[in-house]
Design an enzyme around this catalytic site. Structure first.
Site, PDB file in Angstrom:
ATOM      1  N   CYS A 139       0.822  -1.217   0.000  1.00  0.00           N
ATOM      2  CA  CYS A 139       0.000   0.000   0.000  1.00  0.00           C
ATOM      3  C   CYS A 139       0.848   1.256   0.000  1.00  0.00           C
ATOM      4  CB  CYS A 139      -0.935  -0.019   1.198  1.00  0.00           C
ATOM      5  SG  CYS A 139      -0.139  -0.597   2.685  1.00  0.00           S
ATOM      6  N   HIS A 219      -2.188   5.337   6.373  1.00  0.00           N
ATOM      7  CA  HIS A 219      -0.765   5.726   6.385  1.00  0.00           C
ATOM      8  C   HIS A 219      -0.693   7.176   5.906  1.00  0.00           C
ATOM      9  CE1 HIS A 219       0.525   1.544   6.667  1.00  0.00           C
ATOM     10  NE2 HIS A 219       0.083   1.232   5.476  1.00  0.00           N
TER      11      HIS A 219
END
Ligand SMILES: NC(=O)C1=CN([C@@H]2O[C@H](COP(=O)(O)OP(=O)(O)OC[C@H]3O[C@@H](n4cnc5c(N)ncnc54)[C@H](O)[C@@H]3O)[C@@H](O)[C@H]2O)C=CC1
Ligand SMILES: O=C(OP(=O)(O)O)[C@H](O)COP(=O)(O)O
Length: 352
Positions: A139, A219
């Site tokens: 990711c 994130h």
């Protein structure tokens, strides 16, 4: 032609990829695998799509969950398997995929060498065609590559420096952390993300550092990009706003100034599981000083790789071109090209 697909590992990534495959008119989801009975196994069983490792059949029978067959039964029926098992487990399955002669797409928890080819739609879709194996990069690396390749399509990128602020765990993960610390990850620089970016862009001068923090929702990245020549903020913003799967968010105007608000936005616009497939960039964070760009972006770790997996299926099987796959995948997943389009859709779907 419809590609017959299996998903090995029906968890955070696997359940999203399986659902995305079901939305494609050029793919058929033949089955998914689970290793232990749980509600997802019950759902897969009710869909008539549950397959289990040979040594687990009795366990599911005792749990009263009907299985359609074993993993080997499934591999006999498909053209391609998306391996979404925990990091490092995919490597163990590779010999079985080879034995059954099926193509396989691994995830970012596997080393590049397991597949020998690391994939990111905007960067190297065409190079994937005809290969038996590919690894969809993780990711964080997907987020970095989406930005970098959007910029490289218009500017001469000289170097990239990124600080990765990693979420400590996914919302459903109760055994990871930290709960109350900021953990250098690793304390020795650089982090693996720059290495992973170079598995796709070997020629790029990129370095990354990372720390893990007590959050589960997204994130975040702080980026510095240097170009061969000076650029303007306007030119950079134009490129980012026109790039696929990048959502430039007007933070001041919208009030969306942090990851909690980004997730609340995804919930309010009706995204299932609050999935945000798009890379989110805070518009006001984009600043340019001569040949240097600075910006901040956020990654919904659980969903950003979903469209990449769908594209990787098409790329490996030579179904359609990159542009055609981008169009089909984004249309079926409801991926938007701009913040205003996101708001438009939210308004028109409100209450439906
Ligand atoms: N969770 C995330 O945010 C992201 C994860 N990834 C990568 O995706 C891959 C999968 O990660 P997640 O979906 O998060 O893991 P997960 O733990 O949510 O799901 C893994 C699935 O595989 C099953 N499984 C476990 N051992 C197995 C085995 N030996 N054989 C078959 N199935 C088995 C589990 O029951 C579960 O259904 C990993 O490589 C990870 O690094 C990539 C991007 C983001
Ligand atoms: O952050 C991730 O990997 P990455 O830092 O290699 O991009 C994935 O979400 C997997 O993270 P995990 O290794 O904490 O499950």
């Amino acid at each position: 032609m419809s590609v017959k697909v299996a998903v090995n590992g029906f968890g955070t990534i696997g359940k999203r990829v399986a659902e995305a495959v079901l939305k494609q008119d050029d793919m058929t989801l033949v089955g998914v695998t689970k290793t232990k009975p749980d509600y997802l196994a019950m759902i897969a069983s009710r869909m008539g799509s549950l397959y289990v490792p040979e040594d687990r059949v009795e366990k599911f029978q005792k749990a009263g969950i009907e299985v359609q067959g074993t993993l080997k039964d499934l591999l006999e029926k498909v053209d391609l398997v998306v391996d979404a098992t925990p990091g490092g487990v995919g490597k163990e399955y590779k010999p079985l995929y080879e034995k059954f002669g099926v193509k396989a797409i691994f995830q970012g928890g596997e080393k590049h060498e397991v597949a020998g080819f690391s994939f990111s739609t905007l960067c190297n879709y065409e190079e994937a065609e005809g290969k038996q194996f590919a690894r969809v990069v993780s990711c964080n690396t997907t987020g970095l590559l989406r930005l970098i390749c959007a910029l490289r399509n218009h500017f001469k990128v000289k170097s990239v420096r990124a600080t990765i602020i990693r979420r400590g765990a996914d919302p459903a993960e109760t055994k990871k952390g930290p709960i109350n610390a900021i953990v250098p990850n690793p304390v020795t620089l650089p982090s693996h993300h720059g290495v992973d970016v170079r598995t796709v862009l070997p020629d790029l001068d990129v370095q990354t550092v990372a720390a893990v923090v007590p959050t589960t929702i997204m994130h975040s990245h702080v980026l510095n990009v240097r170009f061969e020549e000076p650029v303007t903020r306007e030119d950079v913003l134009k490129v980012l706003e026109e790039a696929p799967r990048i959502l430039v968010i007007p933070s001041e105007l919208s009030g969306v100034k942090d990851t909690a608000k980004i997730i609340e936005l995804a919930r309010d616009v009706g995204r299932k599981r609050y999935d945000l497939y798009e890379l989110a960039i805070y518009e006001e964070s984009v600043s340019v000083e001569g040949d240097e760009l600075f910006l901040m972006q956020a990654v919904h770790q659980e969903s950003i790789v979903t469209p990449e997996n769908v594209d990787a299926i098409r790329a490996l099987t030579g179904l359609v071109s990159k542009e055609e796959s981008l169009k089909k995948t984004d249309s079926t997943l409801g991926i938007v090209r701009s913040f205003s389009e996101l708001i438009e859709r939210a308004a028109s779907n409100y209450g439906k």
